[in-house]
Scaffold this motif. Structure first.
Motif, PDB file in Angstrom:
ATOM      1  N   ARG A  81       3.311  39.369  48.186  1.00 20.10           N
ATOM      2  CA  ARG A  81       2.384  38.296  47.929  1.00 20.10           C
ATOM      3  C   ARG A  81       1.028  39.117  47.617  1.00 20.10           C
ATOM      4  O   ARG A  81       0.315  38.456  46.579  1.00 20.10           O
ATOM      5  N   ILE A  82       0.890  40.386  48.009  1.00 19.15           N
ATOM      6  CA  ILE A  82      -0.298  40.766  47.391  1.00 19.15           C
ATOM      7  C   ILE A  82      -0.101  41.136  45.779  1.00 19.15           C
ATOM      8  O   ILE A  82      -1.179  41.044  45.224  1.00 19.15           O
ATOM      9  N   ASN A  83       0.879  41.663  45.522  1.00 24.16           N
ATOM     10  CA  ASN A  83       1.473  41.806  44.097  1.00 24.16           C
ATOM     11  C   ASN A  83       1.157  40.608  43.186  1.00 24.16           C
ATOM     12  O   ASN A  83       0.672  40.636  42.142  1.00 24.16           O
ATOM     13  N   LEU A  84       1.693  39.641  43.814  1.00 27.75           N
ATOM     14  CA  LEU A  84       1.758  38.355  43.238  1.00 27.75           C
ATOM     15  C   LEU A  84       0.200  37.833  42.823  1.00 27.75           C
ATOM     16  O   LEU A  84      -0.210  37.336  41.945  1.00 27.75           O
ATOM     17  N   ALA A  85      -0.597  38.069  43.998  1.00 29.98           N
ATOM     18  CA  ALA A  85      -1.959  37.746  44.087  1.00 29.98           C
ATOM     19  C   ALA A  85      -2.669  38.067  42.995  1.00 29.98           C
ATOM     20  O   ALA A  85      -3.684  38.055  42.231  1.00 29.98           O
ATOM     21  N   GLY A  86      -2.403  39.502  43.156  1.00 35.98           N
ATOM     22  CA  GLY A  86      -3.090  40.776  42.131  1.00 35.98           C
ATOM     23  C   GLY A  86      -2.597  40.079  40.559  1.00 35.98           C
ATOM     24  O   GLY A  86      -3.576  40.369  39.618  1.00 35.98           O
ATOM     25  N   ASP A 120       0.357  28.627  37.936  1.00 39.73           N
ATOM     26  CA  ASP A 120       0.494  27.328  38.957  1.00 39.73           C
ATOM     27  C   ASP A 120       1.520  27.514  39.950  1.00 39.73           C
ATOM     28  O   ASP A 120       1.367  27.265  41.221  1.00 39.73           O
ATOM     29  N   LEU A 121       2.670  27.838  39.613  1.00 41.18           N
ATOM     30  CA  LEU A 121       3.861  28.189  40.479  1.00 41.18           C
ATOM     31  C   LEU A 121       3.698  29.229  41.616  1.00 41.18           C
ATOM     32  O   LEU A 121       3.927  29.243  42.909  1.00 41.18           O
ATOM     33  N   THR A 122       2.654  30.263  41.234  1.00 38.01           N
ATOM     34  CA  THR A 122       2.592  31.371  41.970  1.00 38.01           C
ATOM     35  C   THR A 122       1.632  30.813  42.902  1.00 38.01           C
ATOM     36  O   THR A 122       1.707  31.033  44.467  1.00 38.01           O
ATOM     37  N   PRO A 133       7.609  32.785  40.514  1.00 38.39           N
ATOM     38  CA  PRO A 133       8.304  33.535  39.547  1.00 38.39           C
ATOM     39  C   PRO A 133       7.839  35.243  39.877  1.00 38.39           C
ATOM     40  O   PRO A 133       6.660  35.400  39.836  1.00 38.39           O
ATOM     41  N   MET A 134       8.680  35.866  39.482  1.00 39.71           N
ATOM     42  CA  MET A 134       8.656  37.349  39.726  1.00 39.71           C
ATOM     43  C   MET A 134       8.028  38.087  38.155  1.00 39.71           C
ATOM     44  O   MET A 134       7.735  39.182  38.260  1.00 39.71           O
ATOM     45  N   GLN A 140      13.322  35.303  36.946  1.00 40.68           N
ATOM     46  CA  GLN A 140      13.687  35.781  38.570  1.00 40.68           C
ATOM     47  C   GLN A 140      12.757  35.027  39.393  1.00 40.68           C
ATOM     48  O   GLN A 140      11.527  35.018  39.233  1.00 40.68           O
ATOM     49  N   PHE A 141      13.054  34.689  40.585  1.00 38.45           N
ATOM     50  CA  PHE A 141      12.309  34.041  41.298  1.00 38.45           C
ATOM     51  C   PHE A 141      12.556  34.544  42.783  1.00 38.45           C
ATOM     52  O   PHE A 141      13.550  35.078  42.977  1.00 38.45           O
ATOM     53  N   ARG A 142      11.285  34.316  43.706  1.00 41.12           N
ATOM     54  CA  ARG A 142      11.685  34.866  45.133  1.00 41.12           C
ATOM     55  C   ARG A 142      11.091  34.088  46.026  1.00 41.12           C
ATOM     56  O   ARG A 142       9.899  33.621  45.924  1.00 41.12           O
ATOM     57  N   ASN A 143      11.732  33.551  47.034  1.00 40.20           N
ATOM     58  CA  ASN A 143      11.210  32.780  48.073  1.00 40.20           C
ATOM     59  C   ASN A 143      10.329  33.445  49.097  1.00 40.20           C
ATOM     60  O   ASN A 143      10.457  34.600  49.473  1.00 40.20           O
ATOM     61  N   ILE A 144       8.999  33.157  49.078  1.00 38.61           N
ATOM     62  CA  ILE A 144       8.153  33.768  49.942  1.00 38.61           C
ATOM     63  C   ILE A 144       7.624  32.734  50.923  1.00 38.61           C
ATOM     64  O   ILE A 144       7.581  31.647  50.656  1.00 38.61           O
ATOM     65  N   PRO A 145       7.201  33.183  52.201  1.00 32.78           N
ATOM     66  CA  PRO A 145       6.775  32.289  53.362  1.00 32.78           C
ATOM     67  C   PRO A 145       5.396  31.760  53.122  1.00 32.78           C
ATOM     68  O   PRO A 145       4.561  32.169  52.237  1.00 32.78           O
ATOM     69  N   MET A 146       5.025  30.622  53.749  1.00 38.99           N
ATOM     70  CA  MET A 146       3.833  30.050  53.511  1.00 38.99           C
ATOM     71  C   MET A 146       2.763  30.772  54.197  1.00 38.99           C
ATOM     72  O   MET A 146       2.610  31.630  55.169  1.00 38.99           O
ATOM     73  N   ALA A 147       1.300  30.806  53.711  1.00 42.90           N
ATOM     74  CA  ALA A 147       0.509  31.449  54.371  1.00 42.90           C
ATOM     75  C   ALA A 147      -0.004  30.912  55.879  1.00 42.90           C
ATOM     76  O   ALA A 147       0.063  29.647  56.030  1.00 42.90           O
ATOM     77  N   VAL A 148      -0.209  31.632  56.834  1.00 44.19           N
ATOM     78  CA  VAL A 148      -0.397  31.284  58.172  1.00 44.19           C
ATOM     79  C   VAL A 148      -1.875  31.977  58.610  1.00 44.19           C
ATOM     80  O   VAL A 148      -2.440  31.356  59.582  1.00 44.19           O
TER      81      VAL A 148
END
Length: 322
Positions: A81-86, A120-122, A133-134, A140-148
């Protein structure tokens, strides 16, 4: 037809203090049993204690393993998630760069549209969970949990609030070349990047908190294991000390023949005649006592009765003489 006698309650006690009861009567024979003695009760208590400790240790280990796995899995997802946010920050700058290129040199806008879709998807996956999307090609896609985490959710929502009008202006500018839309993009680009940075920092802070929890759990587990090992070591040391004391007690015992009074010097071969020596030889070998021989009155009376009587009469006369 006689009925089977009922079991008699515990009402009798033998000389050892054991309660006795009649369990059943078969063909005129009464089967009398006694309640468990203290050694049996002690053995049962030890077995129960060990079984309880073992079950507790297994349960604690399973629970700890499950919790630790969940924390480690969360950290693995947190890194993604940190990599995707970056990457969202990189996509914002990429889209702005492509838009400026498009203004001064009309060209292919498909790359901008793809970046908008990836962003948008990220963003949706980071906030609500799901497939992200990775790569920019979305192969390539990866399922990540929702933010808590509350702070993470707040920062991601701020990004989403700024992204919606930013995307609309971007799409309008790409489609029509609207100057006002471009001005809006230039003015809001740095603000959007700043909000994305805040979201990245919030994700990093969350990850660091979980890292601290994992370190604490690992430390507690290590301390617990060390404590259990120390406990077992102390228990075993006590057993070894008792065993050593018992060995010392046994070594102080002198095996002597109840008939000829010989001493056993080799406990490994008690059947071998050479393992037994006379008392005099044993004392001489030990070197602690010098042995000399004499004869006691009982043996003198048995072996030399005449000499014994003569000596005793002489002693009696000497005592009677004034």
């Amino acid at each position: 037809m006689t009925s089977k006698p009922e079991e008699v309650p515990l009402t009798h006690m033998n000389s050892k203090g054991d309660f006795l009861y009649i369990s059943e009567e078969k063909e005129g024979v009464i089967d009398v049993k006694k309640s468990p003695d203290s050694s049996e009760k002690k053995l049962f208590a030890i077995i129960s204690w060990k079984l309880g400790v073992t079950v507790l240790a297994v349960v604690v280990t399973v629970v700890f393993s499950v919790v630790l796995y969940r924390f480690v899995k969360h950290q693995e997802d947190a890194g993604v998630r940190i990599n995707l946010a970056g990457r969202q920050r990189m996509l914002t700058n990429r889209m702005m760069k492509k838009s400026l290129i498009h203004k001064y040199r009309a060209g292919e806008t498909r790359d901008v549209s793809r970046s908008v879709k990836v962003f948008d998807l990220t963003q949706k996956a980071l906030l609500s969970g799901g497939a992200a999307p990775m790569d920019l090609g979305m192969s390539q896609f990866r399922n990540i949990p929702m933010a808590v985490d509350k702070e993470v959710i707040a920062r991601l929502r701020d990004v989403a609030v700024m992204w919606v009008p930013f995307r609309e202006k971007l799409e309008r500018f790409i489609a029509t070349g609207d100057g006002a839309s471009l001005k809006y993009l230039i003015d809001k680009n740095d603000l959007l990047v700043a909000e994305i940075d805040s979201a990245v920092h919030a994700l990093q802070d969350e990850s660091e908190r979980y890292n601290r929890i994992i370190r604490i759990m690992v430390t507690m587990a290590a301390v617990t294991v060390l404590g259990v090992l120390m406990l077992f070591l102390i228990i075993n040391l006590k057993k070894l000390r008792k065993a050593a004391e018992r060995i010392n007690e046994l070594e102080k015992m002198l095996p002597i023949c109840s008939s000829c009074k010989k001493i056993r010097i080799d406990n490994e071969r008690p059947w071998d005649p050479s393992a037994w020596i006379p008392v005099e030889e044993y004392l001489n070998n030990e070197g602690a006592t010098a042995v000399t021989h004499g004869i006691c009155p009982d043996c003198a009376r048995e072996l030399y009765p005449e000499q014994y009587r003569s000596v005793m009469e002489r002693k009696k006369n000497e005592n009677d003489t004034p």
